[in-house]
Design a protein around this motif. Structure first.
Motif, mmCIF file in Angstrom:
data_model
loop_
_atom_site.group_PDB
_atom_site.id
_atom_site.type_symbol
_atom_site.label_atom_id
_atom_site.label_comp_id
_atom_site.label_asym_id
_atom_site.label_seq_id
_atom_site.Cartn_x
_atom_site.Cartn_y
_atom_site.Cartn_z
ATOM 1 N N CYS A 122 0.883 -1.084 0.002
ATOM 2 C CA CYS A 122 -0.037 0.201 0.069
ATOM 3 C C CYS A 122 0.924 1.305 -0.049
ATOM 4 O O CYS A 122 0.553 2.244 0.855
ATOM 5 C CB CYS A 122 -0.988 -0.094 1.275
ATOM 6 N N ILE A 123 1.830 1.173 -1.135
ATOM 7 C CA ILE A 123 2.879 2.286 -0.805
ATOM 8 C C ILE A 123 2.127 3.728 -1.150
ATOM 9 O O ILE A 123 2.524 4.718 -0.322
ATOM 10 C CB ILE A 123 3.962 2.222 -1.951
ATOM 11 N N GLY A 124 1.493 3.860 -2.049
ATOM 12 C CA GLY A 124 0.871 5.027 -2.666
ATOM 13 C C GLY A 124 -0.032 5.484 -1.713
ATOM 14 O O GLY A 124 -0.094 7.057 -1.248
ATOM 15 N N SER A 125 -1.049 4.683 -1.290
ATOM 16 C CA SER A 125 -2.089 5.253 -0.182
ATOM 17 C C SER A 125 -1.460 5.711 1.058
ATOM 18 O O SER A 125 -1.645 6.674 1.857
ATOM 19 C CB SER A 125 -3.072 4.069 -0.038
ATOM 20 N N ARG A 126 -0.227 4.865 1.497
ATOM 21 C CA ARG A 126 0.255 4.838 2.770
ATOM 22 C C ARG A 126 1.006 6.413 2.791
ATOM 23 O O ARG A 126 1.031 7.313 3.745
ATOM 24 C CB ARG A 126 1.367 3.856 3.130
ATOM 25 N N ALA A 127 1.697 6.799 1.695
ATOM 26 C CA ALA A 127 2.161 7.937 1.584
ATOM 27 C C ALA A 127 1.378 9.317 1.500
ATOM 28 O O ALA A 127 1.557 10.266 2.303
ATOM 29 C CB ALA A 127 3.086 8.048 -0.086
ATOM 30 N N ILE A 128 0.345 9.014 1.073
ATOM 31 C CA ILE A 128 -0.756 10.048 1.271
ATOM 32 C C ILE A 128 -1.365 10.222 2.706
ATOM 33 O O ILE A 128 -1.201 11.434 3.044
ATOM 34 C CB ILE A 128 -2.006 9.666 0.197
ATOM 35 N N ALA A 129 -1.553 9.258 3.172
ATOM 36 C CA ALA A 129 -1.924 9.178 4.579
ATOM 37 C C ALA A 129 -0.897 10.079 5.774
ATOM 38 O O ALA A 129 -1.228 10.727 6.465
ATOM 39 C CB ALA A 129 -2.478 8.019 5.242
ATOM 40 N N GLU A 130 0.275 9.605 5.335
ATOM 41 C CA GLU A 130 1.404 9.979 6.255
ATOM 42 C C GLU A 130 2.069 11.129 5.668
ATOM 43 O O GLU A 130 2.438 12.147 6.611
ATOM 44 C CB GLU A 130 2.598 8.906 6.252
ATOM 45 N N GLN A 131 2.216 11.569 4.442
ATOM 46 C CA GLN A 131 2.733 12.617 4.058
ATOM 47 C C GLN A 131 1.930 13.657 3.366
ATOM 48 O O GLN A 131 2.358 15.097 3.404
ATOM 49 C CB GLN A 131 3.954 12.359 2.949
ATOM 50 N N ALA A 132 0.899 13.468 2.992
ATOM 51 C CA ALA A 132 -0.106 14.504 2.387
ATOM 52 C C ALA A 132 -1.621 14.244 2.847
ATOM 53 O O ALA A 132 -2.303 13.974 1.811
ATOM 54 C CB ALA A 132 0.140 14.472 0.867
ATOM 55 N N PRO A 133 -1.730 14.182 4.132
ATOM 56 C CA PRO A 133 -3.233 14.050 4.562
ATOM 57 C C PRO A 133 -4.135 15.038 4.210
ATOM 58 O O PRO A 133 -5.294 14.960 3.795
ATOM 59 C CB PRO A 133 -2.912 13.917 6.108
ATOM 60 N N GLU A 134 -3.717 16.368 3.925
ATOM 61 C CA GLU A 134 -4.333 17.182 3.360
ATOM 62 C C GLU A 134 -5.244 17.090 2.081
ATOM 63 O O GLU A 134 -6.354 17.675 1.628
ATOM 64 C CB GLU A 134 -3.628 18.769 3.131
ATOM 65 N N PHE A 135 -4.632 16.093 1.329
ATOM 66 C CA PHE A 135 -5.346 15.719 0.078
ATOM 67 C C PHE A 135 -6.663 14.911 0.280
ATOM 68 O O PHE A 135 -7.601 15.021 -0.505
ATOM 69 C CB PHE A 135 -4.462 14.463 -0.672
ATOM 70 N N LEU A 136 -6.946 14.583 1.633
ATOM 71 C CA LEU A 136 -8.043 14.137 1.935
ATOM 72 C C LEU A 136 -9.077 15.019 2.596
ATOM 73 O O LEU A 136 -10.223 14.515 3.303
ATOM 74 C CB LEU A 136 -8.050 12.886 2.621
ATOM 75 N N ALA A 137 -8.759 16.035 2.716
ATOM 76 C CA ALA A 137 -9.754 17.114 3.295
ATOM 77 C C ALA A 137 -11.271 16.961 2.667
ATOM 78 O O ALA A 137 -11.314 16.975 1.607
ATOM 79 C CB ALA A 137 -9.234 18.648 3.029
ATOM 80 N N GLY A 138 -12.101 17.057 3.557
ATOM 81 C CA GLY A 138 -13.672 16.937 3.158
ATOM 82 C C GLY A 138 -14.122 15.558 2.647
ATOM 83 O O GLY A 138 -15.208 15.366 2.697
#
Length: 336
Positions: A122-138
């Motif tokens: 889960c490399i791509g999703s883990r990177a979003i969660a850990e390094q770019a959580p703002e991507f998930l805003a809303g």
């Protein structure tokens, strides 16, 4: 091309993470939809203003070699021919990708993410969660199309990741056979469980994933598509609080039967607290790890033994050196 032809063509691509075939697949099927690539290798597109649902699949497969494969269709299942040298069909997650491309074309609102490298951690999703959580805003719900079978709306991925109320609101817009299923383990949406309230996984119709016997129920996949292109996200019920983390002592839920779950002794529990890497967990819970490898990851005894002895998994017949320029011309054998 009709639905069957497109589904089949997508499944001819053998796409280990970061392979040339994965890149060609993305160029052919995703880039024409207008997706954007992030710095982690994920591809995404937003449909509508301020989407509340993240729709998820992943672009890699567990094929042991990069290339193109021939396919067989028996009137119900898409699968490998009996004489294939390929390591799997790759419906995990090609089937989910097809559903999402159809939803994008139908302009169903959402943030569509085609994750990178799910099959290797889960490399791509883990990177979003850990390094770019703002991507998930809303985002209020993360829905993966990455589950085997015909009827699962996952509520637990080892631990609870979606509320029953949310699952039931999903079921109301899916084929009637779908039901709540607490036996999920890991997919990309699990990585968002502490950020996104509702994280689930939906059956797309494949069986025996990661194996040479993997097969896809094409009728189920098309029926699922027919429901998803009409999906009304406003009818989803959001109930789970992602800030409430289950206790570490909460027992994970495994399928198919409780009697197959290994006992957790007090010594094992103590060792798990001291674990610092995967080797520690394998030593502490060998039978549970074996169950996960065999039943969830599709690793056979022969494949694991081959890897231990040779340092590699068995290879594919088709690779880049043998590939025709037009990858759409691979044969599909139809049986009467």
């Amino acid at each position: 091309m009709n639905d069957f032809e497109i589904i089949t063509l997508m499944h001819t691509y053998c796409r280990p993470a970061n392979s040339p075939a994965e890149a060609r697949f993305i160029d052919r099927f995703l880039k024409p939809l207008g997706v954007t690539k992030d710095k982690f290798g994920n591809h995404f597109i937003k449909i509508g203003e301020n989407p509340i649902v993240l729709w998820s699949s992943h672009t890699d497969t567990v094929h042991t070699r990069d290339g193109i494969q021939a396919l067989d269709y028996d009137g119900k299942y898409l699968k490998l021919p009996d004489d294939s040298q390929s390591s799997c069909l790759g419906a995990d997650c090609t089937a989910g990708i097809w559903v999402m491309t159809e939803m994008i074309k139908a302009k169903v609102p959402g943030l569509y993410v085609f994750h990178a490298a799910e099959e290797i951690g889960c490399i791509g999703s883990r990177a979003i969660a850990e390094q770019a959580p703002e991507f998930l805003a809303g985002i209020k719900a993360a829905v993966a199309f990455d589950r085997w079978g015909l009827d699962s709306v996952i509520t637990h991925q080892g631990t609870r990741t979606a509320s029953d109320a949310f699952g039931e609101s999903m079921m109301a817009q899916l084929p009637a056979r779908f039901k709540l299923d607490p036996t999920g383990l890991v997919t990309d949406t699990k990585q968002y469980r502490t950020i996104v309230p509702e994280c689930t996984n939906i059956s797309v119709g494949y069986f025996d994933h990661h194996k040479t016997t993997e097969r896809l129920d094409v009728e189920h996949l098309i029926e699922l598509r027919d429901h998803m292109v009409k999906f009304d996200v406003s009818k989803l019920v959001i109930e789970r609080d992602p800030n409430i983390i289950p206790l570490k002592t909460e027992a994970p839920v495994f399928a198919p039967a409780p009697r197959r779950r290994p006992a957790f002794s007090s010594l094992a529990a103590f060792r798990s607290l001291l674990a610092t890497d995967i080797a520690d967990l394998v030593w502490t819970y060998p039978r549970l790890v074996a169950q996960f490898l065999e039943e969830e990851m599709g690793v056979s005894f022969d494949e694991l033994e081959h890897y231990i002895q040779h340092g590699e998994m068995p290879g594919l017949l088709f690779d880049d050196e043998d590939e025709d320029e037009d990858v759409g011309e691979q044969p599909v054998r139809r049986r009467a």
